[in-house]
Design a protein around this motif. Structure first.
Motif, PDB file in Angstrom:
ATOM      1  N   SER A  59      -4.031   3.660   3.015  1.00 35.32           N
ATOM      2  CA  SER A  59      -5.366   4.228   3.192  1.00 35.32           C
ATOM      3  C   SER A  59      -6.136   4.246   1.884  1.00 35.32           C
ATOM      4  CB  SER A  59      -5.267   5.638   3.755  1.00 35.32           C
ATOM      5  OG  SER A  59      -6.540   6.201   3.920  1.00 35.32           O
ATOM      6  N   ARG A  60      -5.483   4.647   0.795  1.00 34.39           N
ATOM      7  CA  ARG A  60      -6.161   4.667  -0.506  1.00 34.39           C
ATOM      8  C   ARG A  60      -6.536   3.260  -0.951  1.00 34.39           C
ATOM      9  NH1 ARG A  60      -2.262   8.567  -1.725  1.00 34.39           N
ATOM     10  NH2 ARG A  60      -0.995   7.074  -2.886  1.00 34.39           N
ATOM     11  N   ALA A  61      -5.638   2.307  -0.728  1.00 29.87           N
ATOM     12  CA  ALA A  61      -5.894   0.937  -1.166  1.00 29.87           C
ATOM     13  C   ALA A  61      -7.087   0.327  -0.436  1.00 29.87           C
ATOM     14  CB  ALA A  61      -4.655   0.075  -0.943  1.00 29.87           C
ATOM     15  N   LEU A  62      -7.213   0.603   0.856  1.00 25.00           N
ATOM     16  CA  LEU A  62      -8.248  -0.027   1.659  1.00 25.00           C
ATOM     17  C   LEU A  62      -9.582   0.709   1.610  1.00 25.00           C
ATOM     18  CD1 LEU A  62      -6.204  -1.033   4.837  1.00 25.00           C
ATOM     19  CD2 LEU A  62      -6.739  -2.424   2.834  1.00 25.00           C
ATOM     20  N   ASN A  63      -9.539   2.017   1.415  1.00 26.08           N
ATOM     21  CA  ASN A  63     -10.770   2.800   1.457  1.00 26.08           C
ATOM     22  C   ASN A  63     -11.298   3.192   0.087  1.00 26.08           C
ATOM     23  OD1 ASN A  63     -11.285   3.364   4.434  1.00 26.08           O
ATOM     24  ND2 ASN A  63      -9.137   3.950   4.240  1.00 26.08           N
ATOM     25  N   LYS A  64     -10.401   3.269  -0.909  1.00 23.41           N
ATOM     26  CA  LYS A  64     -10.825   3.651  -2.252  1.00 23.41           C
ATOM     27  C   LYS A  64     -10.122   2.774  -3.269  1.00 23.41           C
ATOM     28  CE  LYS A  64     -11.816   8.464  -1.059  1.00 23.41           C
ATOM     29  NZ  LYS A  64     -11.530   9.890  -1.350  1.00 23.41           N
ATOM     30  N   PRO A  65     -10.538   1.499  -3.362  1.00 25.02           N
ATOM     31  CA  PRO A  65      -9.887   0.572  -4.296  1.00 25.02           C
ATOM     32  C   PRO A  65      -9.891   1.117  -5.722  1.00 25.02           C
ATOM     33  CG  PRO A  65     -11.407  -0.590  -2.852  1.00 25.02           C
ATOM     34  CD  PRO A  65     -11.634   0.871  -2.614  1.00 25.02           C
ATOM     35  N   GLY A  66      -8.828   0.769  -6.452  1.00 23.35           N
ATOM     36  CA  GLY A  66      -8.730   1.189  -7.843  1.00 23.35           C
ATOM     37  C   GLY A  66      -7.936   2.453  -8.043  1.00 23.35           C
ATOM     38  N   ARG A  67      -7.517   3.116  -6.945  1.00 26.54           N
ATOM     39  CA  ARG A  67      -6.779   4.372  -7.061  1.00 26.54           C
ATOM     40  C   ARG A  67      -5.280   4.156  -7.244  1.00 26.54           C
ATOM     41  NH1 ARG A  67      -9.210   9.043  -5.138  1.00 26.54           N
ATOM     42  NH2 ARG A  67     -11.446   8.983  -5.546  1.00 26.54           N
ATOM     43  N   ILE A  68      -4.792   2.944  -6.971  1.00 23.80           N
ATOM     44  CA  ILE A  68      -3.365   2.655  -7.124  1.00 23.80           C
ATOM     45  C   ILE A  68      -3.219   1.420  -7.999  1.00 23.80           C
ATOM     46  CG2 ILE A  68      -2.783   3.685  -4.885  1.00 23.80           C
ATOM     47  CD1 ILE A  68      -2.612   0.887  -3.736  1.00 23.80           C
ATOM     48  N   SER A  69      -1.994   1.046  -8.310  1.00 22.83           N
ATOM     49  CA  SER A  69      -1.772  -0.084  -9.206  1.00 22.83           C
ATOM     50  C   SER A  69      -2.311  -1.373  -8.585  1.00 22.83           C
ATOM     51  CB  SER A  69      -0.282  -0.247  -9.505  1.00 22.83           C
ATOM     52  OG  SER A  69       0.403  -0.771  -8.378  1.00 22.83           O
ATOM     53  N   THR A  70      -2.744  -2.269  -9.453  1.00 23.33           N
ATOM     54  CA  THR A  70      -3.309  -3.543  -9.003  1.00 23.33           C
ATOM     55  C   THR A  70      -2.302  -4.332  -8.179  1.00 23.33           C
ATOM     56  OG1 THR A  70      -4.699  -3.625 -10.974  1.00 23.33           O
ATOM     57  CG2 THR A  70      -4.398  -5.687  -9.769  1.00 23.33           C
ATOM     58  N   GLU A  71      -1.039  -4.311  -8.627  1.00 23.94           N
ATOM     59  CA  GLU A  71       0.005  -5.072  -7.928  1.00 23.94           C
ATOM     60  C   GLU A  71       0.235  -4.529  -6.518  1.00 23.94           C
ATOM     61  OE1 GLU A  71       4.815  -5.966  -8.331  1.00 23.94           O
ATOM     62  OE2 GLU A  71       3.699  -5.163 -10.040  1.00 23.94           O
ATOM     63  N   THR A  72       0.305  -3.212  -6.380  1.00 26.81           N
ATOM     64  CA  THR A  72       0.527  -2.610  -5.056  1.00 26.81           C
ATOM     65  C   THR A  72      -0.669  -2.847  -4.143  1.00 26.81           C
ATOM     66  OG1 THR A  72       1.917  -0.894  -6.031  1.00 26.81           O
ATOM     67  CG2 THR A  72       1.026  -0.458  -3.841  1.00 26.81           C
ATOM     68  N   GLU A  73      -1.863  -2.692  -4.703  1.00 24.30           N
ATOM     69  CA  GLU A  73      -3.069  -2.912  -3.896  1.00 24.30           C
ATOM     70  C   GLU A  73      -3.120  -4.353  -3.391  1.00 24.30           C
ATOM     71  OE1 GLU A  73      -7.871  -2.862  -4.600  1.00 24.30           O
ATOM     72  OE2 GLU A  73      -6.694  -1.170  -5.376  1.00 24.30           O
ATOM     73  N   ALA A  74      -2.776  -5.305  -4.259  1.00 27.29           N
ATOM     74  CA  ALA A  74      -2.791  -6.715  -3.857  1.00 27.29           C
ATOM     75  C   ALA A  74      -1.772  -6.969  -2.747  1.00 27.29           C
ATOM     76  CB  ALA A  74      -2.492  -7.599  -5.067  1.00 27.29           C
ATOM     77  N   ARG A  75      -0.581  -6.343  -2.844  1.00 22.59           N
ATOM     78  CA  ARG A  75       0.441  -6.516  -1.810  1.00 22.59           C
ATOM     79  C   ARG A  75      -0.032  -5.935  -0.471  1.00 22.59           C
ATOM     80  NH1 ARG A  75       4.239  -4.016  -4.187  1.00 22.59           N
ATOM     81  NH2 ARG A  75       4.738  -2.248  -2.828  1.00 22.59           N
ATOM     82  N   ILE A  76      -0.691  -4.804  -0.521  1.00 24.40           N
ATOM     83  CA  ILE A  76      -1.206  -4.174   0.703  1.00 24.40           C
ATOM     84  C   ILE A  76      -2.293  -5.034   1.335  1.00 24.40           C
ATOM     85  CG2 ILE A  76      -2.556  -2.208   1.550  1.00 24.40           C
ATOM     86  CD1 ILE A  76      -0.965  -0.487  -0.493  1.00 24.40           C
ATOM     87  N   ARG A  77      -3.205  -5.541   0.517  1.00 19.74           N
ATOM     88  CA  ARG A  77      -4.296  -6.362   1.062  1.00 19.74           C
ATOM     89  C   ARG A  77      -3.755  -7.671   1.652  1.00 19.74           C
ATOM     90  NH1 ARG A  77      -9.336  -4.756   0.454  1.00 19.74           N
ATOM     91  NH2 ARG A  77      -9.767  -3.004  -0.932  1.00 19.74           N
ATOM     92  N   ALA A  78      -2.729  -8.226   1.014  1.00 19.14           N
ATOM     93  CA  ALA A  78      -2.114  -9.447   1.548  1.00 19.14           C
ATOM     94  C   ALA A  78      -1.476  -9.175   2.903  1.00 19.14           C
ATOM     95  CB  ALA A  78      -1.086  -9.983   0.555  1.00 19.14           C
ATOM     96  N   ALA A  79      -0.805  -8.025   3.027  1.00 17.80           N
ATOM     97  CA  ALA A  79      -0.191  -7.658   4.310  1.00 17.80           C
ATOM     98  C   ALA A  79      -1.251  -7.444   5.374  1.00 17.80           C
ATOM     99  CB  ALA A  79       0.660  -6.397   4.128  1.00 17.80           C
TER     100      ALA A  79
END
Length: 341
Positions: A32-52
């Motif tokens: 939820s944080r990765a998709l709704n508030k980008p920049g709140r988590i690590s770049t690597e984790t956010e990229a993995r979530i967006r890829a999924a």
């Protein structure tokens, strides 16, 4: 025997954040944080979530997000003149960052008119979470009044208490004035932009200070508007000053100066050197190509959206990077012609 309607029309259920969490190996709250508030988590984790999310075909539901957060996902941008090519790259940069955040960018054009700008800003704030004012001609008081309704960010304008994204002005102006000085110019003109333009006022100040430091004389001339027509109309007044060089508020004015000079038989750069601002499309295609101060407008558009999203999220104002300006020397500047016998 026919297939029941419910079976015929049943479709696979849409993927959820729980599906993404399972695939990415993280908690649903992290998704939820990765998709709704980008920049709140690590770049690597956010990229993995967006890829999924992309692999599963997940799409944010703006209506659901609005109900949960009270936000629309709309960001508004009002420009002083949408027809000015200087804004093309700015809009592209703003749109890229907006889309990456899953938001929608709304536009309005103020047509260099304060009343139109204020009306457009008020209308957009009814349907947007925040507002970017680009090259605003509004007063400080009007901008502060708008910011009392929803978050506001100014672009190329500074107002106390309002987050801003501004280009760095000083270096490009220093380079332009020193370039003319090194070519032997001692009497120059600054052809002004709109009186309500903060950027025009700032350039005026820096040009005046730099010229004085170098022992140069500057004549400040008003223009009929920051347009090709305004530059064309100013040629007789520029020539009448006896100056050997002119710095124009923007490239459109410089385009008009070149056109008018050619028609008046004034040889550029032999009799008059011309410098513009912004390095818009076509500046290098003129004959001669235009010497101009380049602004990196795409970076400015990106910085504006990031500043607005931070303001909407209620985060402390961060220092935004000021995109640099730099002099691009081409064919419209040259040495002062030797005095006649």
């Amino acid at each position: 025997m026919g297939v029941p309607m419910t079976e015929r029309t049943r479709r696979p259920s849409a993927p959820t954040i729980y599906d993404i969490a399972e695939k990415a190996g993280v908690a649903a709250s992290t998704v939820s944080r990765a998709l709704n508030k980008p920049g709140r988590i690590s770049t690597e984790t956010e990229a993995r979530i967006r890829a999924a999310a992309d692999e599963l075909g997940y799409r944010l539901n703006p209506m659901a997000r609005s109900l949960q957060s009270g936000l629309t996902g709309n960001l508004a941008l009002v420009m002083s003149d949408m027809t000015n090519p200087v804004y093309f790259d700015l809009v592209r940069g703003a749109e890229r960052v907006t889309a990456d955040a899953g938001c929608t960018l709304l536009f309005a054009d103020s047509q260099e008119n304060v009343d139109i700008e204020l009306d457009a800003a008020q209308r957009l704030l009814r349907v947007a979470d925040g507002l970017m004012l680009v090259g605003s001609r509004l007063s400080d008081e009007q901008i502060l009044s708008l910011s009392a309704l929803k978050p506001v960010v100014t672009v190329n304008r500074l107002v106390d208490g309002i987050p801003a994204a501004t280009a760095e002005v000083e270096v490009g102006v220093h380079q332009a004035v020193r370039h003319l000085h090194e070519l032997g110019h001692r009497d120059i003109v600054y052809l002004e932009g709109p009186s309500a333009s903060w950027m025009n006022g700032r350039r005026h100040e820096v040009i005046a200070a730099d010229a004085a430091a170098l022992g140069m004389t500057v004549t400040f001339l008003d223009s009929d508007g920051p347009t090709i027509e305004g530059g064309h109309a100013a040629v007789p007044r520029v020539v009448a000053t006896g100056a050997t060089a002119v710095i124009a508020f923007n490239d459109l004015l410089a385009f008009g100066l070149l056109q008018g000079s050619r028609e008046a038989g004034v040889d550029v750069p032999v009799s008059l050197s011309v410098v513009g601002f912004d390095d818009i499309f076509g500046a290098n295609l003129l004959t001669p190509p235009l010497t101009t101060v380049r602004s990196h407008m795409r970076n400015l558009g990106e910085a504006a959206v990031l500043a607005l999203r931070n303001a909407i999220a209620g985060e402390d104002e961060r220092e935004t990077e000021r995109p640099a300006t730099e002099l691009i020397v081409r064919g419209t500047t040259g040495p002062v012609a030797p005095a006649g016998p």
